[in-house]
Design an enzyme around this catalytic site. Structure first.
Site, PDB file in Angstrom:
ATOM      1  N   ARG A 105       0.384  -1.319  -0.274  1.00  0.00           N
ATOM      2  CA  ARG A 105      -0.014  -0.112  -0.053  1.00  0.00           C
ATOM      3  C   ARG A 105       0.845   1.242   0.109  1.00  0.00           C
ATOM      4  NH1 ARG A 105      -4.674   1.005   4.333  1.00  0.00           N
ATOM      5  NH2 ARG A 105      -2.957   0.985   5.833  1.00  0.00           N
ATOM      6  N   THR A 109      -1.216   7.410  -0.650  1.00  0.00           N
ATOM      7  CA  THR A 109      -2.576   7.905  -1.808  1.00  0.00           C
ATOM      8  C   THR A 109      -3.042   6.487  -1.468  1.00  0.00           C
ATOM      9  OG1 THR A 109      -0.848   6.059  -3.355  1.00  0.00           O
ATOM     10  CG2 THR A 109      -0.576   8.172  -3.997  1.00  0.00           C
ATOM     11  N   ASP A 201      -1.330  -2.734  12.898  1.00  0.00           N
ATOM     12  CA  ASP A 201      -0.340  -3.193  12.389  1.00  0.00           C
ATOM     13  C   ASP A 201      -0.379  -4.773  11.488  1.00  0.00           C
ATOM     14  OD1 ASP A 201       1.307  -1.870   9.193  1.00  0.00           O
ATOM     15  OD2 ASP A 201       2.182  -3.976   9.941  1.00  0.00           O
ATOM     16  N   ASP A 204       3.104  -5.997  10.613  1.00  0.00           N
ATOM     17  CA  ASP A 204       4.147  -5.705  12.005  1.00  0.00           C
ATOM     18  C   ASP A 204       4.334  -6.395  13.461  1.00  0.00           C
ATOM     19  OD1 ASP A 204       5.742  -4.067  10.222  1.00  0.00           O
ATOM     20  OD2 ASP A 204       3.884  -2.548  11.429  1.00  0.00           O
TER      21      ASP A 204
HETATM   22  N1  URA Z   1      -3.054  -3.378   7.817  1.00  0.00           N
HETATM   23  C1  URA Z   1      -2.881  -3.612   9.041  1.00  0.00           C
HETATM   24  O1  URA Z   1      -2.233  -4.258   9.129  1.00  0.00           O
HETATM   25  N2  URA Z   1      -3.073  -2.466   9.934  1.00  0.00           N
HETATM   26  C2  URA Z   1      -5.020  -1.617   9.312  1.00  0.00           C
HETATM   27  O2  URA Z   1      -5.596  -0.796  10.471  1.00  0.00           O
HETATM   28  C3  URA Z   1      -5.063  -1.707   8.422  1.00  0.00           C
HETATM   29  C4  URA Z   1      -4.335  -1.903   7.697  1.00  0.00           C
END
Ligand code: URA
Length: 210
Positions: A105, A109, A201, A204
């Site tokens: 991602r 954007t 995330d 992560d």
């Molecule tokens: N991707 C993620 O890992 N966490 C989110 O909250 C949104 C997208």
């Protein structure tokens, strides 16, 4: 599967999800919980797989016993966080074929950028389950499904851990034929595209990269 969105409200799923959301949960525990939840979600998403019968002999009598019909499933992990869901699903369906779609991602954007695509042959004859833990904006999920359709897939389902209303709406507009199974529908996205309340995330947290 009739519903566009199925929320798996089973107590075990909900309890494990709460533990995953907590910020103090360690990488090792997060990964283990994700594996366990994936199996429970896989159980739900494969409900309705076509069945047939096979003549078998028990120690006592012969019977026509239920077995899965047809070709092996294809699981497609949307990299990199999809791999965390993939492991648990594969434990339940070990003979499934596996593909990978690499999309990241763009932080500015929020749009998906493709960097890898490798999927099993004969997607047109298989049920395809695309896996990605977080359905946030829905941009990368919708793009991944576009690629799978271009590769011939016609029977696609989408498995995620958490969904935002924005992502569900995006998927419904782009791919109304693709049912979604998730553990929870959260409130909304924040300005950075993260799901609230969410779990942060997912990549992560499962790989310990932050
Ligand atoms: N991707 C993620 O890992 N966490 C989110 O909250 C949104 C997208």
């Amino acid at each position: 599967m009739q519903n566009h969105l199925t929320i798996v409200d089973h107590p075990l799923v909900q309890h494990k999800l709460t533990l995953m959301r907590e910020k103090e949960t360690s990488t090792a525990v997060f990964r283990q919980l994700l594996r366990e939840i994936s199996m429970l979600l896989a159980y739900e998403i494969t409900r309705g797989l076509p069945m047939t019968t096979r003549r078998i002999e028990t120690p006592l009598v012969a019977m026509d016993a239920p077995v899965l019909e047809g070709k092996k499933l294809a699981l497609v992990s949307i990299l990199r966080a999809g791999n965390g869901l993939l492991d648990g699903v594969l434990e339940l369906i070990p003979s499934a074929r596996v593909g990978f779609v690499g999309l990241y991602r763009d932080e500015k954007t929020l749009m998906p950028v493709q960097y890898y695509f490798k999927v099993p042959e004969g997607l047109d004859n298989r049920m395809v389950i695309a896996v990605d833990p977080m359905l946030a904006t829905g941009n990368s999920s919708a793009a991944a499904i576009d690629l799978l359709k271009k590769a011939g897939a016609t029977d696609i389902r989408f498995l995620c851990l958490l969904a935002a209303p924005e992502g569900v709406a995006r998927m419904k507009a782009a791919h109304p034929d693709v049912p979604i199974v998730t553990a929870a529908l959260d409130e909304r996205l924040n300005e950075a595209g993260y799901i609230l309340p969410g779990l942060g995330d997912a990549g992560d947290r499962m790989f310990g990269t932050k």
